[in-house]
Design an enzyme around this catalytic site. Structure first.
Site, PDB file in Angstrom:
ATOM      1  N   CYS A 129       0.733  -0.753  -0.723  1.00 63.35           N
ATOM      2  CA  CYS A 129       2.015  -0.718  -0.194  1.00 63.35           C
ATOM      3  C   CYS A 129       3.129   0.190  -1.001  1.00 63.35           C
ATOM      4  O   CYS A 129       2.947   1.405  -0.728  1.00 63.35           O
ATOM      5  CB  CYS A 129       2.352  -2.448  -0.024  1.00 63.35           C
ATOM      6  SG  CYS A 129       3.790  -2.298   0.864  1.00 63.35           S
ATOM      7  N   HIS A 233      -1.845  -4.566   3.125  1.00 65.21           N
ATOM      8  CA  HIS A 233      -2.017  -5.508   1.911  1.00 65.21           C
ATOM      9  C   HIS A 233      -3.467  -6.202   1.699  1.00 65.21           C
ATOM     10  O   HIS A 233      -3.601  -7.380   2.169  1.00 65.21           O
ATOM     11  CB  HIS A 233      -0.907  -6.463   2.058  1.00 65.21           C
ATOM     12  CG  HIS A 233       0.434  -5.930   1.355  1.00 65.21           C
ATOM     13  ND1 HIS A 233       0.939  -6.304   0.361  1.00 65.21           N
ATOM     14  CD2 HIS A 233       1.380  -5.596   2.079  1.00 65.21           C
ATOM     15  CE1 HIS A 233       2.096  -5.590   0.010  1.00 65.21           C
ATOM     16  NE2 HIS A 233       2.476  -5.304   1.261  1.00 65.21           N
ATOM     17  N   GLU A 235      -4.776  -7.120  -0.656  1.00 65.07           N
ATOM     18  CA  GLU A 235      -5.084  -8.346  -1.499  1.00 65.07           C
ATOM     19  C   GLU A 235      -4.685  -9.953  -0.735  1.00 65.07           C
ATOM     20  O   GLU A 235      -4.955 -10.693  -1.387  1.00 65.07           O
ATOM     21  CB  GLU A 235      -3.890  -7.998  -2.699  1.00 65.07           C
ATOM     22  CG  GLU A 235      -2.367  -8.609  -2.641  1.00 65.07           C
ATOM     23  CD  GLU A 235      -1.777  -7.578  -1.701  1.00 65.07           C
ATOM     24  OE1 GLU A 235      -2.520  -6.530  -1.208  1.00 65.07           O
ATOM     25  OE2 GLU A 235      -0.516  -7.719  -1.603  1.00 65.07           O
TER      26      GLU A 235
END
Ligand code: MN
Length: 258
Positions: A129, A233, A235
């Site tokens: 990001c 993203h 994660e």
């Protein structure tokens, strides 16, 4: 002092024993949102994603002395640059427009130093990001300060929904490290950004784009460093039924074990 007592200890190039899990320097932010106290903050989804890939995170806050990051990188195996504030446009030669958020000078300087030191020491780097944005700026690239106002009609890249919702497609360069890590060349991703890479920095190449042309991933073009950066993203996709995003962390871990 007798010189026989002072023996030089040869420094191993490796920073860990063969069986130890790789240690990753993870950038974080600091803010005042909780009770007025300045606090270092890192979304715990990054910790989960790294630990799930067999990696040990240590948090690196914005430092007042960014020149010290080289000492950190000599002791760790890799770097993860995380999401967060907008990078100061002055760092890529632009005036800040009204849609660009307040810069965090210490974080900008710390993450640029981390990026350059990772390159210098050959430590693998994964960026997420804000990560590809600050990485691109560190090596001389520029950013789009605000996608909706600069490119009206573009996709909604800052989807105000669940952080784990897949909201737009990305097309990935077939031979890139990114495609190999993900195991596909067209995937749907979450999207929580209003800035992106504009001119890619020397040494890097664009490896994924959204259907509207917005850059969604870059990576180091040479084979003398491993640096992979995605605008979405991964994660947040620890529990996703699709393995794509976990593949990025697995590729990072595989590189660290090499
Ligand atoms: Mn996007």
């Amino acid at each position: 002092m007798s010189s026989t007592l002072v023996q030089s200890v040869p420094r191993s190039k490796r920073t860990r024993s063969k069986d130890a899990a790789p240690v990753i320097a993870v950038s974080a932010t600091a803010d005042t949102r909780l009770g007025g106290a300045h606090r270092v903050r890192l979304n715990s989804s990054y910790v989960t994603a790294l630990e799930s890939a067999g990696l040990i995170p240590i948090v690196i806050p914005p430092l007042a002395s960014p020149e010290q990051v080289r000492a950190i990188l000599e002791r760790v195996d890799g770097v993860l640059l995380t999401g967060g504030e907008d990078v100061d446009p002055a760092l890529y030669g632009q005036d800040r427009n009204e849609k660009c958020g307040e810069p965090n000078k210490a974080r900008d300087e710390t993450e640029i130093a981390l990026s350059l030191a990772a390159r210098e020491l050959g430590k693998p780097l994964l960026a997420i990001c804000r990560g590809p944005q600050v990485l691109n700026v560190a090596f001389g690239g520029t950013l789009i300060q605000d996608i909706p106002s600069e490119f009206p009609g573009s996709l909604d890249h800052n989807a105000d929904r669940e952080r784990a919702s897949r909201v737009h497609e990305v097309s990935i360069e077939p031979e890139s490290l990114t495609a190999k890590a993900i195991g596909a060349t067209k995937v749907s991703v979450n999207s929580l950004h209003h800035q992106s890479v504009r001119d890619v920095a020397p040494g890097f190449k664009v490896t994924a784009t959204a259907p509207d042309g917005i850059v969604e991933a870059i990576e180091w073009a040479g084979d003398d460093w491993w640096a992979m950066a995605v605008q979405w993203h991964p994660e947040e996709m620890n529990d996703s039924p699709e393995p794509w995003d976990r593949g990025l962390f697995r590729a990072f871990a595989d590189r660290l074990d090499a």
